[in-house]
Write a protein that holds these residues in place. Structure first.
Motif, PDB file in Angstrom:
ATOM      1  N   TRP A  79     -50.650 -31.799 -56.731  1.00 23.04           N
ATOM      2  CA  TRP A  79     -51.502 -32.286 -55.654  1.00 23.04           C
ATOM      3  C   TRP A  79     -51.163 -31.644 -54.317  1.00 23.04           C
ATOM      4  CZ3 TRP A  79     -55.783 -35.281 -55.885  1.00 23.04           C
ATOM      5  CH2 TRP A  79     -56.059 -35.890 -57.100  1.00 23.04           C
ATOM      6  N   ASP A  80     -49.864 -31.491 -54.007  1.00 20.49           N
ATOM      7  CA  ASP A  80     -49.486 -30.929 -52.703  1.00 20.49           C
ATOM      8  C   ASP A  80     -49.903 -29.466 -52.581  1.00 20.49           C
ATOM      9  OD1 ASP A  80     -47.515 -30.261 -54.619  1.00 20.49           O
ATOM     10  OD2 ASP A  80     -45.934 -30.151 -53.119  1.00 20.49           O
ATOM     11  N   GLN A  81     -49.828 -28.708 -53.672  1.00 19.48           N
ATOM     12  CA  GLN A  81     -50.275 -27.318 -53.647  1.00 19.48           C
ATOM     13  C   GLN A  81     -51.786 -27.246 -53.432  1.00 19.48           C
ATOM     14  OE1 GLN A  81     -48.848 -26.246 -57.558  1.00 19.48           O
ATOM     15  NE2 GLN A  81     -47.292 -24.888 -56.675  1.00 19.48           N
ATOM     16  N   ALA A  82     -52.514 -28.104 -54.120  1.00 17.91           N
ATOM     17  CA  ALA A  82     -53.966 -28.125 -53.966  1.00 17.91           C
ATOM     18  C   ALA A  82     -54.349 -28.517 -52.541  1.00 17.91           C
ATOM     19  CB  ALA A  82     -54.588 -29.085 -54.973  1.00 17.91           C
ATOM     20  N   ALA A  83     -53.697 -29.533 -52.019  1.00 19.61           N
ATOM     21  CA  ALA A  83     -53.996 -29.982 -50.656  1.00 19.61           C
ATOM     22  C   ALA A  83     -53.725 -28.876 -49.645  1.00 19.61           C
ATOM     23  CB  ALA A  83     -53.192 -31.231 -50.322  1.00 19.61           C
ATOM     24  N   ALA A  84     -52.623 -28.163 -49.813  1.00 19.81           N
ATOM     25  CA  ALA A  84     -52.290 -27.063 -48.898  1.00 19.81           C
ATOM     26  C   ALA A  84     -53.333 -25.953 -48.982  1.00 19.81           C
ATOM     27  CB  ALA A  84     -50.903 -26.516 -49.207  1.00 19.81           C
ATOM     28  N   GLY A  85     -53.767 -25.636 -50.184  1.00 26.11           N
ATOM     29  CA  GLY A  85     -54.776 -24.595 -50.356  1.00 26.11           C
ATOM     30  C   GLY A  85     -56.099 -24.968 -49.726  1.00 26.11           C
ATOM     31  N   PHE A  86     -56.556 -26.185 -49.986  1.00 26.26           N
ATOM     32  CA  PHE A  86     -57.828 -26.613 -49.418  1.00 26.26           C
ATOM     33  C   PHE A  86     -57.732 -26.774 -47.903  1.00 26.26           C
ATOM     34  CE2 PHE A  86     -58.573 -28.034 -53.868  1.00 26.26           C
ATOM     35  CZ  PHE A  86     -59.652 -27.191 -54.116  1.00 26.26           C
ATOM     36  N   ALA A  87     -56.593 -27.235 -47.399  1.00 31.58           N
ATOM     37  CA  ALA A  87     -56.409 -27.368 -45.952  1.00 31.58           C
ATOM     38  C   ALA A  87     -56.462 -26.001 -45.272  1.00 31.58           C
ATOM     39  CB  ALA A  87     -55.086 -28.067 -45.642  1.00 31.58           C
ATOM     40  N   ALA A  88     -55.882 -25.000 -45.925  1.00 33.58           N
ATOM     41  CA  ALA A  88     -55.877 -23.646 -45.350  1.00 33.58           C
ATOM     42  C   ALA A  88     -57.277 -23.051 -45.293  1.00 33.58           C
ATOM     43  CB  ALA A  88     -54.946 -22.739 -46.143  1.00 33.58           C
ATOM     44  N   MET A  89     -58.183 -23.565 -46.102  1.00 37.55           N
ATOM     45  CA  MET A  89     -59.575 -23.107 -46.054  1.00 37.55           C
ATOM     46  C   MET A  89     -60.394 -23.935 -45.071  1.00 37.55           C
ATOM     47  SD  MET A  89     -60.697 -22.275 -49.948  1.00 37.55           S
ATOM     48  CE  MET A  89     -59.568 -23.183 -51.004  1.00 37.55           C
ATOM     49  N   GLY A  90     -59.740 -24.859 -44.378  1.00 39.33           N
ATOM     50  CA  GLY A  90     -60.435 -25.858 -43.582  1.00 39.33           C
ATOM     51  C   GLY A  90     -60.919 -25.433 -42.219  1.00 39.33           C
ATOM     52  N   SER A  91     -61.223 -24.175 -42.026  1.00 38.54           N
ATOM     53  CA  SER A  91     -61.848 -23.755 -40.773  1.00 38.54           C
ATOM     54  C   SER A  91     -62.887 -22.692 -41.083  1.00 38.54           C
ATOM     55  CB  SER A  91     -60.814 -23.218 -39.780  1.00 38.54           C
ATOM     56  OG  SER A  91     -60.518 -21.866 -40.034  1.00 38.54           O
ATOM     57  N   GLU A  92     -63.900 -22.646 -40.259  1.00 39.60           N
ATOM     58  CA  GLU A  92     -64.967 -21.668 -40.462  1.00 39.60           C
ATOM     59  C   GLU A  92     -64.427 -20.245 -40.424  1.00 39.60           C
ATOM     60  OE1 GLU A  92     -69.035 -20.201 -38.246  1.00 39.60           O
ATOM     61  OE2 GLU A  92     -68.433 -22.292 -38.016  1.00 39.60           O
ATOM     62  N   ALA A  93     -63.518 -19.973 -39.487  1.00 41.98           N
ATOM     63  CA  ALA A  93     -62.966 -18.618 -39.367  1.00 41.98           C
ATOM     64  C   ALA A  93     -62.195 -18.213 -40.620  1.00 41.98           C
ATOM     65  CB  ALA A  93     -62.061 -18.528 -38.135  1.00 41.98           C
ATOM     66  N   ARG A  94     -61.355 -19.119 -41.138  1.00 41.27           N
ATOM     67  CA  ARG A  94     -60.590 -18.782 -42.344  1.00 41.27           C
ATOM     68  C   ARG A  94     -61.506 -18.615 -43.550  1.00 41.27           C
ATOM     69  NH1 ARG A  94     -56.622 -22.025 -39.700  1.00 41.27           N
ATOM     70  NH2 ARG A  94     -57.198 -23.919 -40.827  1.00 41.27           N
ATOM     71  N   LEU A  95     -62.568 -19.410 -43.617  1.00 46.44           N
ATOM     72  CA  LEU A  95     -63.532 -19.226 -44.707  1.00 46.44           C
ATOM     73  C   LEU A  95     -64.232 -17.872 -44.592  1.00 46.44           C
ATOM     74  CD1 LEU A  95     -65.152 -22.748 -45.159  1.00 46.44           C
ATOM     75  CD2 LEU A  95     -63.745 -21.488 -46.799  1.00 46.44           C
ATOM     76  N   GLN A  96     -64.537 -17.449 -43.370  1.00 41.91           N
ATOM     77  CA  GLN A  96     -65.144 -16.129 -43.182  1.00 41.91           C
ATOM     78  C   GLN A  96     -64.206 -15.026 -43.657  1.00 41.91           C
ATOM     79  OE1 GLN A  96     -66.128 -15.838 -39.032  1.00 41.91           O
ATOM     80  NE2 GLN A  96     -68.037 -16.988 -39.259  1.00 41.91           N
ATOM     81  N   VAL A  97     -62.938 -15.132 -43.293  1.00 37.65           N
ATOM     82  CA  VAL A  97     -61.946 -14.134 -43.708  1.00 37.65           C
ATOM     83  C   VAL A  97     -61.807 -14.147 -45.223  1.00 37.65           C
ATOM     84  CG1 VAL A  97     -59.493 -13.510 -43.623  1.00 37.65           C
ATOM     85  CG2 VAL A  97     -60.682 -14.189 -41.523  1.00 37.65           C
ATOM     86  N   LEU A  98     -61.664 -15.319 -45.796  1.00 35.17           N
ATOM     87  CA  LEU A  98     -61.482 -15.419 -47.237  1.00 35.17           C
ATOM     88  C   LEU A  98     -62.693 -14.866 -47.981  1.00 35.17           C
ATOM     89  CD1 LEU A  98     -59.590 -16.296 -49.461  1.00 35.17           C
ATOM     90  CD2 LEU A  98     -60.600 -18.575 -49.336  1.00 35.17           C
ATOM     91  N   ARG A  99     -63.859 -15.172 -47.502  1.00 39.36           N
ATOM     92  CA  ARG A  99     -65.072 -14.660 -48.145  1.00 39.36           C
ATOM     93  C   ARG A  99     -65.143 -13.135 -48.056  1.00 39.36           C
ATOM     94  NH1 ARG A  99     -70.994 -17.303 -47.397  1.00 39.36           N
ATOM     95  NH2 ARG A  99     -71.814 -16.520 -49.348  1.00 39.36           N
ATOM     96  N   ALA A 100     -64.768 -12.577 -46.916  1.00 32.23           N
ATOM     97  CA  ALA A 100     -64.743 -11.116 -46.767  1.00 32.23           C
ATOM     98  C   ALA A 100     -63.762 -10.506 -47.758  1.00 32.23           C
ATOM     99  CB  ALA A 100     -64.395 -10.735 -45.335  1.00 32.23           C
ATOM    100  N   LEU A 101     -62.597 -11.145 -47.926  1.00 33.55           N
ATOM    101  CA  LEU A 101     -61.596 -10.628 -48.856  1.00 33.55           C
ATOM    102  C   LEU A 101     -62.052 -10.765 -50.303  1.00 33.55           C
ATOM    103  CD1 LEU A 101     -58.320 -11.840 -47.122  1.00 33.55           C
ATOM    104  CD2 LEU A 101     -59.215  -9.506 -47.254  1.00 33.55           C
ATOM    105  N   VAL A 102     -62.729 -11.849 -50.616  1.00 31.04           N
ATOM    106  CA  VAL A 102     -63.264 -12.017 -51.972  1.00 31.04           C
ATOM    107  C   VAL A 102     -64.293 -10.926 -52.251  1.00 31.04           C
ATOM    108  CG1 VAL A 102     -64.705 -13.519 -53.415  1.00 31.04           C
ATOM    109  CG2 VAL A 102     -62.743 -14.477 -52.187  1.00 31.04           C
ATOM    110  N   ARG A 103     -65.142 -10.656 -51.283  1.00 27.09           N
ATOM    111  CA  ARG A 103     -66.157  -9.607 -51.447  1.00 27.09           C
ATOM    112  C   ARG A 103     -65.520  -8.233 -51.622  1.00 27.09           C
ATOM    113  NH1 ARG A 103     -71.628 -10.670 -49.621  1.00 27.09           N
ATOM    114  NH2 ARG A 103     -71.702  -8.440 -49.223  1.00 27.09           N
TER     115      ARG A 103
END
Length: 103
Positions: free
Chosen positions: A3-27
């Motif tokens: 649970w703590d690993q999952a929470a940390a992962g989802f929390a790290a995705m918890g901003s629009e900017a980080r989601l933009q970066v992550l999406r760019a990296l996934v692409r």
């Protein structure tokens, strides 16, 4: 996944900017992207981007590898898949089958 690993992962995705970066990296796939490529793609200021990359690295959402003078940032696809499986693994577990007489 704990649970703590999952929470940390989802929390790290918890901003629009980080989601933009992550999406760019996934692409970008396994090729990854340099910091300057990410900046160009997202328009995020260098100091802010450095903070976001550190947050995502600490949560194991991305990996970073030194390549000469550059750092290549890559989405951690295995970890992202584990996060997706964590949240979806119990999909519909509490849904009871509809009885023939239910309307």
């Amino acid at each position: 996944m704990e649970w703590d690993q999952a929470a940390a992962g989802f929390a790290a995705m918890g901003s629009e900017a980080r989601l933009q970066v992550l999406r760019a990296l996934v692409r970008a796939g396994n090729r990854g992207m340099t910091v300057s490529e990410i900046q160009e793609k997202t328009g995020i200021a260098p100091s802010t981007l450095a903070h976001h990359l550190k947050t995502m690295g600490d949560a194991r959402l991305i990996s970073q590898q030194k390549a000469g003078r550059s750092v290549i940032n890559t989405a951690a696809f295995d970890h992202l898949n584990r996060l997706a499986n964590f949240i979806l693994s119990e999909c519909c577990a509490d849904v009871r089958p509809k009885a023939v007489n239910d309307d």
